[in-house]
Design an enzyme around this catalytic site. Structure first.
Site, PDB file in Angstrom:
ATOM      1  N   ASP A 176      -7.827  -5.389   0.207  1.00 47.06           N
ATOM      2  CA  ASP A 176      -8.304  -6.295  -0.834  1.00 47.06           C
ATOM      3  C   ASP A 176      -7.868  -7.738  -0.616  1.00 47.06           C
ATOM      4  OD1 ASP A 176      -9.633  -4.344  -2.316  1.00 47.06           O
ATOM      5  OD2 ASP A 176      -7.761  -3.667  -3.207  1.00 47.06           O
ATOM      6  N   HIS A 185       0.848  -1.188   0.000  1.00 46.40           N
ATOM      7  CA  HIS A 185       0.000   0.000   0.000  1.00 46.40           C
ATOM      8  C   HIS A 185       0.883   1.237   0.000  1.00 46.40           C
ATOM      9  CE1 HIS A 185      -3.068   2.904   1.086  1.00 46.40           C
ATOM     10  NE2 HIS A 185      -3.928   2.011   0.643  1.00 46.40           N
TER      11      HIS A 185
END
Ligand code: CMC
Length: 427
Positions: free
Chosen positions: A363, A306
């Site tokens: 996710d 991320h």
């Protein structure tokens, strides 16, 4: 005391004001950098560029903190409803009971689609990706409500916002129904937001459809977890398009397209496809992790990494801790979840991931849950978009309140310098 940042270029110093946010983040104001120094900043991917000041969402990527309007995501995910979080993002405060009821009925009244809009769905190929269908239909909404498109009229904007939040589940369900050749069901306004979506997705005109409360609560929580995430790729897209004073529908449609990419929201579909291909090819988790580390192999460990979170993604933590519970309640013994747990364990032991500070993101586990809840794989990212909708809307409204100038980055040109045109026959 106000701080100052000093930049020295070619021996000359230039002072710039330093601004500090309520959580102590600091930024150097460089609005007149070019005027003072003839230099611009160069930051491809905007890793260090603040595009705005915002009072909506706070993230501390080092500590794994996510707050909306000051409330922690853990608190909201376990106590709130999706529509309440939408209200919080858009209006800045949690609603009183009567404010909530007004907001809920303002949304509920708009769940139906114009009958002519239904024709759009049948024009798409059956295997059209639902993200493409959703973005096209959302853009098309602007043609049905031309009286509500003025970005500077707050009443018109609120009408469009309520329409978007209300109609998106209907659009998402219709996109799915078209793909499987089933008739579309009209919304049922006696149901809650999530129950209504699930009924339109999975109900048929032939049978009574009963919503499983475990599924409904899990979807509600997933929508809350996705509701906003400050200046990510799709939100920045929504703001950039909005900064040209394009209407809300056009801006949100652009955000849906940005979200679709596999490095952004599209990763939830990719994660499950990755887990399925590992299972089908009979790979071990270690073999796949080795591929993801290999620079000559384009595979990435989808659902890992991320831009902002460098320790852990708090949303992934909430999802993982509820995954076991939800799957147990549904009686699902999920092979893909086992592979995901293995992949996570092995990746976290590897120097490659530790050095780059790559951890599971939202996710990584959301796809596994969506799958267990019966959501078709192609619709995973649509669910992400449904969740992100209030965040996009709140950010778009804030941009307009701030009367921000049109978003228009600069560049450093690296192409040929001036040259003379040569006719084609002499080239
Ligand atoms: N698997 C393997 N290597 C990775 C991964 C991964 N998932 N993510 C990053 N890396 C490596 C990358 O190859 C690079 O290595 P090197 O320094 O040797 O060249 C380094 O880590 C930095 O990667 P980056 O792409 O420069 O990092 P970024 O901050 O620009 O990208 C990211 C962040 C999320 C796009 C990226 O980590 C990624 O592609 N992850 C997989 C896709 C994914 O799960 N996306 C969902 C993100 S969370 C929800 C959302 O935003 O929608």
């Amino acid at each position: 005391m106000a701080s100052t940042g000093r930049i020295e270029i070619d021996g000359k110093t230039h002072d710039f004001a330093v601004t500090e946010g309520t959580e102590g983040e600091r930024a150097i104001h460089i609005e007149d950098l070019r005027a003072q120094t003839q230099c611009i900043t160069l930051d491809p991917g905007y890793k260090n560029t603040g595009s705005c000041e915002s009072a909506i969402t706070f993230i501390d990527g080092e500590k794994g903190i996510l707050h909306h309007r000051g409330y922690s995501i853990e608190d909201l995910a376990s106590n709130s409803s999706f529509l309440e979080v939408a209200y919080l993002l858009i209006h800045g405060e949690l609603p009183t009971q009567s404010e909530y009821e007004m907001f809920r009925s303002g949304v509920t009244i708009h769940t139906m689609l114009h009958e002519d809009l239904k024709d759009f769905f049948s024009a798409f190929p059956k295997d059209a990706h639902p993200m493409a269908v959703c973005s096209a239909v959302v853009a098309a909404l602007s043609t049905f409500y031309p009286e509500d498109l003025d970005p500077n009229d707050s009443e018109q904007v609120m009408n469009s916002a309520e329409r978007l939040i209300a109609k998106f589940p209907t659009i998402a369900a219709y996109a799915h129904k078209h793909s499987i050749g089933h008739p579309c069901l009209y919304p049922d306004n006696s149901l809650s937001y999530v129950e209504n979506f699930l009924t339109m997705m999975f109900g048929t005109p032939c049978d009574e459809y009963e919503v499983d409360p475990v599924v409904a609560r899990a979807i509600e929580m997933l929508l809350i977890l996705h509701a906003d995430h400050e200046q990510n790729c799709s939100t920045s897209t929504v703001r950039l398009v909005g900064s040209s004073h394009a209407n809300l529908f056009a801006s949100i449609s652009a955000g849906i397209n940005a979200l679709w990419g596999p490095r952004h929201g599209g990763a939830n579909q990719q994660v499950v496809e990755m887990l399925e291909s590992i299972a089908e090819e009979g790979l071990t988790a270690r073999q796949f992790v080795d591929r993801a580390k290999d620079r000559d192999d384009t595979s990435r460990l989808m659902g890992f990494g991320h831009r902002v979170y460098r320790n852990y993604d708090p949303r992934a933590r909430v999802i993982k801790s509820s995954a076991d519970d939800v799957l147990a309640k549904l009686g699902v013994d999920d092979k893909l979840l086992e592979i995901a747990i293995d992949l996570e364990r092995i990746a976290l032991e590897e120097d490659y991931f530790a050095e780059r500070r790559l951890y599971p993101n939202v996710d990584f586990y959301s796809g596994v849950i969506f799958k267990a809840l019966g959501i078709p794989v192609q619709s995973f990212t649509v669910l992400f978009a449904m969740g992100r909708l209030p965040g996009w809307i709140a950010q778009w409204m804030e941009l307009h309140e701030q009367e921000q100038a049109i978003g228009r980055p600069r560049q450093i040109y690296t192409g040929p310098t001036s040259r003379k045109y040569t006719p084609i026959e002499t080239r």
